[in-house]
Design a protein around this motif. Structure first.
Motif, PDB file in Angstrom:
ATOM      1  N   VAL A 150       0.857  -1.175  -0.212  1.00  0.00           N
ATOM      2  CA  VAL A 150       0.075  -0.132  -0.043  1.00  0.00           C
ATOM      3  C   VAL A 150       0.754   1.522   0.362  1.00  0.00           C
ATOM      4  O   VAL A 150       0.334   2.154  -0.780  1.00  0.00           O
ATOM      5  CB  VAL A 150      -0.973   0.058   0.850  1.00  0.00           C
ATOM      6  N   ASP A 151       1.714   0.712   0.783  1.00  0.00           N
ATOM      7  CA  ASP A 151       3.262   2.214   0.450  1.00  0.00           C
ATOM      8  C   ASP A 151       3.544   3.292  -1.277  1.00  0.00           C
ATOM      9  O   ASP A 151       3.344   3.974  -1.203  1.00  0.00           O
ATOM     10  CB  ASP A 151       3.962   2.227   1.949  1.00  0.00           C
ATOM     11  N   ALA A 152       3.955   1.339  -1.863  1.00  0.00           N
ATOM     12  CA  ALA A 152       4.269   1.663  -2.889  1.00  0.00           C
ATOM     13  C   ALA A 152       2.979   2.179  -3.426  1.00  0.00           C
ATOM     14  O   ALA A 152       4.040   3.130  -4.967  1.00  0.00           O
ATOM     15  CB  ALA A 152       4.910   0.159  -3.283  1.00  0.00           C
ATOM     16  N   ALA A 153       1.879   1.338  -3.443  1.00  0.00           N
ATOM     17  CA  ALA A 153       0.898   1.892  -4.367  1.00  0.00           C
ATOM     18  C   ALA A 153       0.278   3.520  -4.327  1.00  0.00           C
ATOM     19  O   ALA A 153       0.055   4.386  -4.934  1.00  0.00           O
ATOM     20  CB  ALA A 153      -0.608   1.610  -3.922  1.00  0.00           C
ATOM     21  N   SER A 154       0.681   4.223  -2.609  1.00  0.00           N
ATOM     22  CA  SER A 154      -0.209   5.019  -2.118  1.00  0.00           C
ATOM     23  C   SER A 154       1.649   6.448  -3.643  1.00  0.00           C
ATOM     24  O   SER A 154       0.848   7.314  -3.521  1.00  0.00           O
ATOM     25  CB  SER A 154       0.115   5.720  -0.522  1.00  0.00           C
ATOM     26  N   ALA A 155       2.434   5.621  -3.537  1.00  0.00           N
ATOM     27  CA  ALA A 155       3.671   7.099  -3.437  1.00  0.00           C
ATOM     28  C   ALA A 155       3.943   6.864  -5.424  1.00  0.00           C
ATOM     29  O   ALA A 155       3.117   8.026  -5.318  1.00  0.00           O
ATOM     30  CB  ALA A 155       4.838   6.493  -2.977  1.00  0.00           C
ATOM     31  N   ALA A 156       2.616   5.803  -6.091  1.00  0.00           N
ATOM     32  CA  ALA A 156       2.739   5.889  -7.182  1.00  0.00           C
ATOM     33  C   ALA A 156       1.299   6.865  -7.767  1.00  0.00           C
ATOM     34  O   ALA A 156       1.114   7.218  -8.686  1.00  0.00           O
ATOM     35  CB  ALA A 156       2.479   4.340  -7.875  1.00  0.00           C
ATOM     36  N   GLY A 157       0.448   6.653  -6.653  1.00  0.00           N
ATOM     37  CA  GLY A 157      -0.695   7.827  -7.324  1.00  0.00           C
ATOM     38  C   GLY A 157      -1.796   6.889  -6.151  1.00  0.00           C
ATOM     39  O   GLY A 157      -1.548   6.738  -4.468  1.00  0.00           O
ATOM     40  N   VAL A 158      -3.429   6.403  -6.908  1.00  0.00           N
ATOM     41  CA  VAL A 158      -3.822   6.780  -5.880  1.00  0.00           C
ATOM     42  C   VAL A 158      -4.860   5.268  -5.703  1.00  0.00           C
ATOM     43  O   VAL A 158      -5.143   5.174  -7.274  1.00  0.00           O
ATOM     44  CB  VAL A 158      -6.007   8.028  -6.543  1.00  0.00           C
ATOM     45  N   PRO A 159      -4.451   4.441  -4.440  1.00  0.00           N
ATOM     46  CA  PRO A 159      -4.535   3.167  -4.678  1.00  0.00           C
ATOM     47  C   PRO A 159      -5.869   3.131  -5.012  1.00  0.00           C
ATOM     48  O   PRO A 159      -7.009   3.889  -4.177  1.00  0.00           O
ATOM     49  CB  PRO A 159      -3.595   2.152  -3.669  1.00  0.00           C
ATOM     50  N   VAL A 160      -6.346   1.846  -5.863  1.00  0.00           N
ATOM     51  CA  VAL A 160      -7.642   1.442  -5.796  1.00  0.00           C
ATOM     52  C   VAL A 160      -7.849  -0.279  -5.707  1.00  0.00           C
ATOM     53  O   VAL A 160      -7.294  -0.726  -6.087  1.00  0.00           O
ATOM     54  CB  VAL A 160      -8.710   1.939  -7.309  1.00  0.00           C
ATOM     55  N   VAL A 161      -8.168  -0.403  -4.200  1.00  0.00           N
ATOM     56  CA  VAL A 161      -7.921  -1.289  -3.951  1.00  0.00           C
ATOM     57  C   VAL A 161     -10.079  -2.027  -3.858  1.00  0.00           C
ATOM     58  O   VAL A 161     -10.578  -1.688  -3.555  1.00  0.00           O
ATOM     59  CB  VAL A 161      -7.895  -1.395  -2.045  1.00  0.00           C
ATOM     60  N   HIS A 162      -9.435  -3.444  -4.247  1.00  0.00           N
ATOM     61  CA  HIS A 162     -10.565  -4.082  -4.161  1.00  0.00           C
ATOM     62  C   HIS A 162     -10.718  -5.188  -3.039  1.00  0.00           C
ATOM     63  O   HIS A 162     -10.441  -5.932  -3.365  1.00  0.00           O
ATOM     64  CB  HIS A 162     -10.619  -5.271  -5.837  1.00  0.00           C
ATOM     65  N   LEU A 163     -12.223  -4.647  -2.668  1.00  0.00           N
ATOM     66  CA  LEU A 163     -12.740  -6.317  -1.565  1.00  0.00           C
ATOM     67  C   LEU A 163     -13.550  -6.516  -2.077  1.00  0.00           C
ATOM     68  O   LEU A 163     -14.388  -6.033  -1.728  1.00  0.00           O
ATOM     69  CB  LEU A 163     -12.317  -5.524  -0.159  1.00  0.00           C
ATOM     70  N   GLY A 164     -14.020  -8.077  -0.746  1.00  0.00           N
ATOM     71  CA  GLY A 164     -15.566  -8.223  -1.673  1.00  0.00           C
ATOM     72  C   GLY A 164     -15.820  -8.747   0.163  1.00  0.00           C
ATOM     73  O   GLY A 164     -16.605  -9.385   0.715  1.00  0.00           O
ATOM     74  N   GLN A 165     -14.807  -8.250   1.225  1.00  0.00           N
ATOM     75  CA  GLN A 165     -15.235  -8.226   2.988  1.00  0.00           C
ATOM     76  C   GLN A 165     -15.260  -6.944   3.233  1.00  0.00           C
ATOM     77  O   GLN A 165     -14.545  -6.484   3.161  1.00  0.00           O
ATOM     78  CB  GLN A 165     -13.762  -9.522   3.430  1.00  0.00           C
ATOM     79  N   VAL A 166     -16.746  -6.530   4.567  1.00  0.00           N
ATOM     80  CA  VAL A 166     -16.619  -5.579   4.972  1.00  0.00           C
ATOM     81  C   VAL A 166     -15.680  -5.633   5.759  1.00  0.00           C
ATOM     82  O   VAL A 166     -14.741  -4.479   6.954  1.00  0.00           O
ATOM     83  CB  VAL A 166     -17.775  -5.361   6.205  1.00  0.00           C
ATOM     84  N   ASP A 167     -15.138  -6.641   6.995  1.00  0.00           N
ATOM     85  CA  ASP A 167     -13.728  -6.793   7.327  1.00  0.00           C
ATOM     86  C   ASP A 167     -12.142  -6.621   7.143  1.00  0.00           C
ATOM     87  O   ASP A 167     -11.859  -5.626   7.830  1.00  0.00           O
ATOM     88  CB  ASP A 167     -13.527  -7.849   8.212  1.00  0.00           C
ATOM     89  N   GLY A 168     -12.256  -6.320   5.827  1.00  0.00           N
ATOM     90  CA  GLY A 168     -11.228  -5.814   5.504  1.00  0.00           C
ATOM     91  C   GLY A 168     -11.463  -4.335   4.896  1.00  0.00           C
ATOM     92  O   GLY A 168     -10.485  -4.169   5.006  1.00  0.00           O
TER      93      GLY A 168
END
Length: 189
Positions: free
Chosen positions: A82-100
């Motif tokens: 996530v650090d690397a993704a945030s440094a590269a731009g706006v991360p878009v994270v795919h999830l299928g669990q509310v706990d996630g």
């Protein structure tokens, strides 16, 4: 200092997470799909393939924000990723669990916009068949699990809800981009 922004797309299989992310990145290359660490077999596109040892090392260092098992694999959201993704731009994270979602929002400092993508079960089945998935039955079971997860968390709040059968991917991308622009404006005001 302006907080980092990120997008979480939550929804059942074939609800449009990949398609909406593609539309976002085509609209603005600052959006980058976060590639979760995957330990297991099968599809590797869109993932950072890893080993059980790598996952254990991340867990030992306290760098696993969230991990889940599905389709016989382990999928992890890790702090260095996530650090690397945030440094590269706006991360878009795919999830299928509310706990996630909760683990990521609580476990990684950013201004996360949480978007619910919905489609009926039969649409998931049709989309899965059209894209040639060999595990459509497992995807339908995951659709059922996602629906149960939603029902089990009626207190979950969404920044945006999009029915992907009624809104084209480009329209969904525009709505998400507008949401992030509004939130960015609110934090600088």
């Amino acid at each position: 200092m302006k907080p980092k922004q990120g997008v979480i797309l939550y929804g059942p299989p074939a609800s449009g997470k990949d398609t909406v992310t593609t539309a976002l990145t085509e609209m603005d290359p600052a959006y980058k799909q976060f590639a979760r660490l995957k330990v297991g077999a099968g599809k590797s596109s869109g993932y950072r393939m890893g080993t059980a040892q790598q996952l254990q090392e991340l867990e030992a260092a306290g760098d696993v924000i969230y991990a889940n098992r599905r389709y016989g694999n382990t999928y992890a959201i890790d702090r260095p990723g996530v650090d690397a993704a945030s440094a590269a731009g706006v991360p878009v994270v795919h999830l299928g669990q509310v706990d996630g979602i909760r683990a990521l929002v609580d476990g990684y400092p950013a201004d996360w916009s949480v978007v619910l993508l919905l489609c009926p079960r039969e649409v998931t089945e049709q989309r899965s068949a059209r894209r040639g998935d060999s595990d459509t039955a497992a995807r339908l079971a995951a659709w059922d699990a996602t629906r149960e997860d939603l029902d089990a968390h009626p207190d979950m709040t969404w920044d945006l809800t999009i029915d992907t059968t009624a809104t084209a991917p480009q329209g969904a991308a525009r709505l998400i981009d507008q949401l992030l622009a509004q939130r960015a404006g609110a934090t600088t005001a």
